[in-house]
Design a protein around this motif. Structure first.
Motif, PDB file in Angstrom:
ATOM      1  N   TRP A 198      28.288  39.191  39.448  1.00  0.00           N
ATOM      2  CA  TRP A 198      29.102  38.179  38.761  1.00  0.00           C
ATOM      3  C   TRP A 198      28.216  37.361  37.820  1.00  0.00           C
ATOM      4  O   TRP A 198      28.590  37.079  36.673  1.00  0.00           O
ATOM      5  CB  TRP A 198      29.780  37.253  39.772  1.00  0.00           C
ATOM      6  CG  TRP A 198      30.715  36.266  39.131  1.00  0.00           C
ATOM      7  CD1 TRP A 198      32.049  36.462  38.833  1.00  0.00           C
ATOM      8  CD2 TRP A 198      30.413  34.934  38.688  1.00  0.00           C
ATOM      9  NE1 TRP A 198      32.584  35.334  38.233  1.00  0.00           N
ATOM     10  CE2 TRP A 198      31.589  34.392  38.133  1.00  0.00           C
ATOM     11  CE3 TRP A 198      29.251  34.157  38.698  1.00  0.00           C
ATOM     12  CZ2 TRP A 198      31.650  33.102  37.599  1.00  0.00           C
ATOM     13  CZ3 TRP A 198      29.297  32.876  38.164  1.00  0.00           C
ATOM     14  CH2 TRP A 198      30.483  32.355  37.629  1.00  0.00           C
ATOM     15  N   HIS A 202      28.962  37.256  33.894  1.00  0.00           N
ATOM     16  CA  HIS A 202      29.637  36.040  33.441  1.00  0.00           C
ATOM     17  C   HIS A 202      28.711  34.933  32.950  1.00  0.00           C
ATOM     18  O   HIS A 202      29.131  34.103  32.136  1.00  0.00           O
ATOM     19  CB  HIS A 202      30.486  35.461  34.577  1.00  0.00           C
ATOM     20  CG  HIS A 202      31.698  36.263  34.911  1.00  0.00           C
ATOM     21  ND1 HIS A 202      31.627  37.483  35.553  1.00  0.00           N
ATOM     22  CD2 HIS A 202      33.020  36.032  34.697  1.00  0.00           C
ATOM     23  CE1 HIS A 202      32.852  37.963  35.723  1.00  0.00           C
ATOM     24  NE2 HIS A 202      33.709  37.104  35.215  1.00  0.00           N
ATOM     25  N   ILE A 221      33.052  41.763  31.014  1.00  0.00           N
ATOM     26  CA  ILE A 221      34.158  41.306  31.864  1.00  0.00           C
ATOM     27  C   ILE A 221      35.076  42.476  32.197  1.00  0.00           C
ATOM     28  O   ILE A 221      35.611  42.563  33.313  1.00  0.00           O
ATOM     29  CB  ILE A 221      34.954  40.179  31.185  1.00  0.00           C
ATOM     30  CG1 ILE A 221      34.037  38.993  30.872  1.00  0.00           C
ATOM     31  CG2 ILE A 221      36.116  39.738  32.065  1.00  0.00           C
ATOM     32  CD1 ILE A 221      33.339  38.398  32.069  1.00  0.00           C
TER      33      ILE A 221
END
Length: 279
Positions: A198, A202, A221
């Motif tokens: 993640w 991100h 993403i």
């Protein structure tokens, strides 16, 4: 005795390492580039981890030991996988392969996360975090306590963790699919790996994503969403949001592993604490 690799082909150069292929294309040498004097110790540790991972049956190229190079450098010799490319590179070259490659990412991820780890040969992720966090000066004592309290709350596991879990560290080739870059291999709850993924998809700066993954954040993403679907069955926005909320706190642990070598500004720490819900 030093090995001359001046006639070897440069395969790739990445932040922290370079790879070279032997003229007969049977072997690859991986060197490391760091600001420390313990490069040989780092390489010996990675070689031991590589041997142990290979012995557990996780698909990874077999290594053939460490060699000394000119200029007081060292390299690990691996079998060369002809036609190999990282999953992220394969997608960047042909986006129609995204589904295929992210399914491979899921399969390779499960080959790690569903394998019981040899706890005598590998360190636990939690112990590594506890060791590193004591040396991270940019964190306040209160922040360190919150992070360690979170680690204490995580359900314990003895299954394997890659430690640098993302599609750039899994490769595909005509000979099969493999896990590479095992220097941070540990054991613990698989969500530690997912928190890292993640963070990479991100939070990592876009210019770094482009250098490492050969793509932009929007595509990252997309990769992330597919990985949630294949690993956890999260297909809808609501299901993805629920899973992300569970995973996000683990992302604060990724920079702790690197803060010591790559100091960051205080403002970024505050942003990360808020993003991960640990503020």
């Amino acid at each position: 005795m030093k090995t001359d690799i001046s006639q070897w082909e440069v395969l790739s150069r990445r932040p922290g390492s370079s790879n070279y292929i032997s003229p007969d294309r049977k072997w690859m040498v991986k060197t490391i580039i760091s600001s420390h004097d313990n490069d040989l110790e780092v390489m010996q540790s990675e070689q031991r981890l590589s041997d142990a991972v290979y012995a557990m049956g996780i698909p990874t190229p077999k290594n053939d030991g460490i060699i000394e190079l000119e200029g007081n450098e060292f390299g690990i010799v691996y079998e060369f996988i002809e036609g190999k490319e990282s999953l992220s590179r394969a997608i960047s070259k042909d986006k129609s392969r995204m589904v295929e490659c992210m399914k491979k990412f899921d399969e390779l991820g499960k080959s790690i996360h569903f394998t019981e780890c040899d706890t005598e040969k590998f360190e636990s992720f939690e112990s590594r975090i506890r060791d590193r966090i004591t040396r991270v000066e940019v964190l306040t004592e209160d922040e360190k306590k919150k992070i360690l309290d979170f680690v204490d709350s995580v359900p314990k596991a003895t299954t394997c963790i890659h430690g640098d879990f993302h599609p750039g560290n899994f490769i595909t080739s005509p000979a099969g699919d493999f896990v590479i870059d095992l220097g941070n291999f540990t054991y613990g709850n698989q969500l530690y790996d997912w928190g890292h993924w993640w963070f990479m998809s991100h939070v990592l700066p876009e210019e770094t994503q482009e250098a490492v993954f050969h793509t932009d954040r929007e595509s990252m993403i997309e990769y992330w969403n597919l990985s949630l679907e294949y690993a956890f069955g999260a297909k809808t926005d609501e299901e993805r949001k629920e899973k992300e909320n569970e995973i996000r706190p683990y992302a604060m642990l990724t920079p702790i592993l690197y803060f010591e070598e790559k100091p960051v500004e205080r403002g970024l720490v505050e942003i990360l604490m808020k993003l991960t819900g640990l503020a």
